[in-house]
Design an enzyme around this catalytic site. Structure first.
Site, PDB file in Angstrom:
ATOM      1  CE  LYS A 197      -4.726   4.467   7.541  1.00  0.00           C
ATOM      2  NZ  LYS A 197      -5.968   3.890   7.024  1.00  0.00           N
ATOM      3  NE  ARG A 207      -8.827  10.681   6.034  1.00  0.00           N
ATOM      4  CZ  ARG A 207      -8.138  11.153   7.069  1.00  0.00           C
ATOM      5  NH1 ARG A 207      -8.254  12.425   7.407  1.00  0.00           N
ATOM      6  NH2 ARG A 207      -7.345  10.363   7.765  1.00  0.00           N
ATOM      7  CE  LYS A 221     -10.173   8.545   9.334  1.00  0.00           C
ATOM      8  NZ  LYS A 221     -10.298   7.531   8.261  1.00  0.00           N
ATOM      9  CD  GLU A 237       0.379  -0.499  16.356  1.00  0.00           C
ATOM     10  OE1 GLU A 237      -0.011  -1.604  15.955  1.00  0.00           O
ATOM     11  OE2 GLU A 237      -0.350   0.276  17.003  1.00  0.00           O
ATOM     12  CE  LYS A 252      -3.143   4.486   3.950  1.00  0.00           C
ATOM     13  NZ  LYS A 252      -4.457   3.934   4.158  1.00  0.00           N
ATOM     14  CB  SER A 278      -4.879   9.764  -2.121  1.00  0.00           C
ATOM     15  OG  SER A 278      -4.990  10.175  -0.767  1.00  0.00           O
ATOM     16  CE1 TYR A 317      -5.693   5.234  -4.957  1.00  0.00           C
ATOM     17  CE2 TYR A 317      -3.801   6.196  -3.823  1.00  0.00           C
ATOM     18  CZ  TYR A 317      -5.060   5.627  -3.782  1.00  0.00           C
ATOM     19  OH  TYR A 317      -5.675   5.440  -2.577  1.00  0.00           O
TER      20      TYR A 317
HETATM   21  C1  PBG Z   1      -9.229   4.134   5.678  1.00  0.00           C
HETATM   22  C2  PBG Z   1      -8.169   4.221   4.657  1.00  0.00           C
HETATM   23  C3  PBG Z   1      -7.514   5.393   4.315  1.00  0.00           C
HETATM   24  C4  PBG Z   1      -6.652   5.093   3.276  1.00  0.00           C
HETATM   25  C5  PBG Z   1      -6.773   3.734   3.018  1.00  0.00           C
HETATM   26  N1  PBG Z   1      -7.712   3.203   3.898  1.00  0.00           N
HETATM   27  C6  PBG Z   1      -7.719   6.781   4.791  1.00  0.00           C
HETATM   28  C7  PBG Z   1      -7.738   7.078   6.211  1.00  0.00           C
HETATM   29  O1  PBG Z   1      -7.185   6.346   7.046  1.00  0.00           O
HETATM   30  O2  PBG Z   1      -8.333   8.089   6.530  1.00  0.00           O
HETATM   31  C8  PBG Z   1      -5.792   6.116   2.604  1.00  0.00           C
HETATM   32  C9  PBG Z   1      -5.294   5.810   1.273  1.00  0.00           C
HETATM   33  C10 PBG Z   1      -4.833   6.967   0.491  1.00  0.00           C
HETATM   34  O3  PBG Z   1      -4.721   8.114   0.972  1.00  0.00           O
HETATM   35  O4  PBG Z   1      -4.547   6.739  -0.677  1.00  0.00           O
HETATM   36  N2  PBG Z   1      -9.356   3.051   6.437  1.00  0.00           N
END
Ligand code: PBG
Length: 330
Positions: A197, A207, A221, A237, A252, A278, A317
C-alpha cells in the site's frame, strides 16, 4: 503484396476477436466498497465521489442485497465515525456495538451468503486521522497500534466478518492478527493484507468520505505507507505478509501500480487483489461527466487492465455499476 502473417486477420470480426480474447472481467472478480454512517434512511452524497454515498445500515442492506443478487461475491465496509467518538487511543475501533460491528452483524443475518470484508485500521477513530496511535512527538507507534488492531480484528470476526483486511501498514500486524484469530478459534476468518500500500495522493476523496481529511490536515502517512518510487520493497512486504499468514494480498492504488500487481502475481502466485482507489474513481468520473471520456468504456478498460496484470479480484467503486452493465449485456 503477399503478407503471410497478418495480425489484423483475427481482429477482422467480432467472433474472432472474442475467440482470442485473453482476459475477461466477470462479476465474480468484483468487490464493492460501501461507506456506512449512523442513522436510518440516510443516503448522503460525497462531493468528491459523484454517485457514491454514505449509507446508514438499513440502506446499506439494500445496496448489499443488490450486489448479492447481481453476483458480486463480497463487499467491504468503511465507516464514517462521528467526531465525538474519535479519541487518542482509538478505542471505538474495537467496540463490539460500534457502527462497523453492527453493520457486519446485520449483513450476516440478512444476507449470510454475501462475503463481508472489514477494514482494519485506526484512521476513522483517531483524532489526527492517522492509521496508528501517536506518541507526544507525533510519531506513529507500531507495536502499540498492533495491539489495538488485534482487538479491532477480533471484534470484527466476532461480529461475523468473513475477511478482515488490515490496511494500516504497521509491521507485524498480519502475524499478530492471525495469532489472535487462531487463539479465539476463528480458524476460517480470512486475512486480506493490504501488503503493498503506497503513500498515495489518490486516497484524497476516500478521506473526505470517511471524514478523516480534516483530522489529517497537511500530515502524511509516509512513515508507514510505501514510497511510490519503490518496487522491490513491495515484493518484500508481500513476502512477509504471506509468511505471517495472509490468505490474500493486495496492491493499492491500482492503475498507477500495474507493474506491482504483475510482479506480485508472477512472483508469489497467490490470490492477488488490487484496489482501484477513490482518486482513480473520481478521475474517470470527472472526465466522464465533462464528456471527455466515455464512462462505461473507460471503466471497463480500467478493470480489464487489472485482470491483464494478474489481479484475481478488484475492489472498485464501479463494481455495482459494472455488475448492472454486465447483466444488461447478457
Ligand atoms: C485507511 C484506508 C485508506 C483507503 C482504504 N483504507 C486511506 C488511507 O490510507 O489514507 C483508501 C481507499 C481509497 O482511496 O479508495 N486505512
Amino acid at each position: 503484396m503477399t503478407i503471410i502473417k497478418r495480425p489484423r486477420r483475427m481482429r477482422e470480426s467480432s467472433f474472432s476477436r472474442a475467440l482470442m480474447r485473453e482476459n475477461n472481467i466477470s462479476v465474480s472478480n468484483l468487490i464493492y466498497p460501501i461507506f456506512v454512517i449512523e442513522g436510518t434512511g440516510v443516503r448522503q452524497d460525497i462531493e468528491s465521489m459523484p454517485g457514491i454515498q454514505r449509507l446508514s445500515i438499513d440502506e446499506l442492506i439494500k445496496d448489499a442485497s443488490e450486489c448479492h443478487q447481481l453476483g458480486i461475491p463480497a463487499i467491504v465496509i468503511f465507516p464514517y465515525i462521528e467526531k465525538k467518538l474519535k479519541t487518542k487511543d482509538a478505542r471505538e475501533a474495537f467496540n463490539y456495538d460500534g457502527l462497523v460491528q453492527r453493520a457486519i452483524k446485520k449483513l450476516k443475518s440478512d444476507i449470510p451468503e454475501l462475503g463481508v470484508i472489514s477494514d482494519v485500521a485506526l484512521d476513522p477513530y483517531t483524532l489526527n486521522g492517522q492509521d496508528g496511535l501517536v506518541d507526544s512527538n507525533g510519531n506513529i507507534l507500531n507495536d502499540e497500534t498492533v495491539e489495538v488492531l488485534n482487538k479491532q480484528a477480533l471484534s470484527h470476526a466476532k461480529a461475523g466478518a468473513d475477511i478482515v483486511a488490515p490496511s494500516d501498514m504497521m509491521d507485524g500486524r498480519v502475524g499478530s492478527i492471525r495469532k489472535i484469530l487462531e487463539e479465539n478459534k476463528f480458524i476460517n476468518t480470512k486475512i486480506l493484507a493490504y501488503s503493498a500500500k503506497y503513500a498515495s495522493s489518490f486516497y484524497g476523496p476516500f478521506r473526505d468520505a470517511v471524514g478523516s481529511s480534516e483530522s489529517l490536515g497537511k500530515a502524511t502517512k509516509e512513515t508507514y505507507q510505501m514510497d511510490p518510487a519503490n518496487s522491490d520493497e513491495a515484493i518484500d512486504e508481500v513476502k512477509l505478509d504471506i509468511q505471517e499468514g495472509a490468505d490474500m494480498v493486495m496492491v493499492k492504488p491500482g492503475m498507477p501500480y500495474l507493474d506491482i500487481v504483475f510482479r506480485v502475481k508472477q512472483t508469489f502466485k497467490k490470490p492477488t487483489f488490487v484496489y482501484q482507489v477513490s482518486g482513480e474513481f473520481s478521475m474517470i468520473m470527472a472526465a466522464s461527466l465533462k464528456g471527455w471520456l466515455n464512462q462505461d468504456d473507460a471503466i471497463l478498460e480500467s478493470l480489464i487492465s487489472f485482470r491483464r496484470a494478474g489481479a484475481d479480484a478488484i475492489i472498485s467503486y464501479f463494481a455495482l455499476e459494472v455488475a448492472r452493465l454486465l447483466k444488461s449485456k447478457t
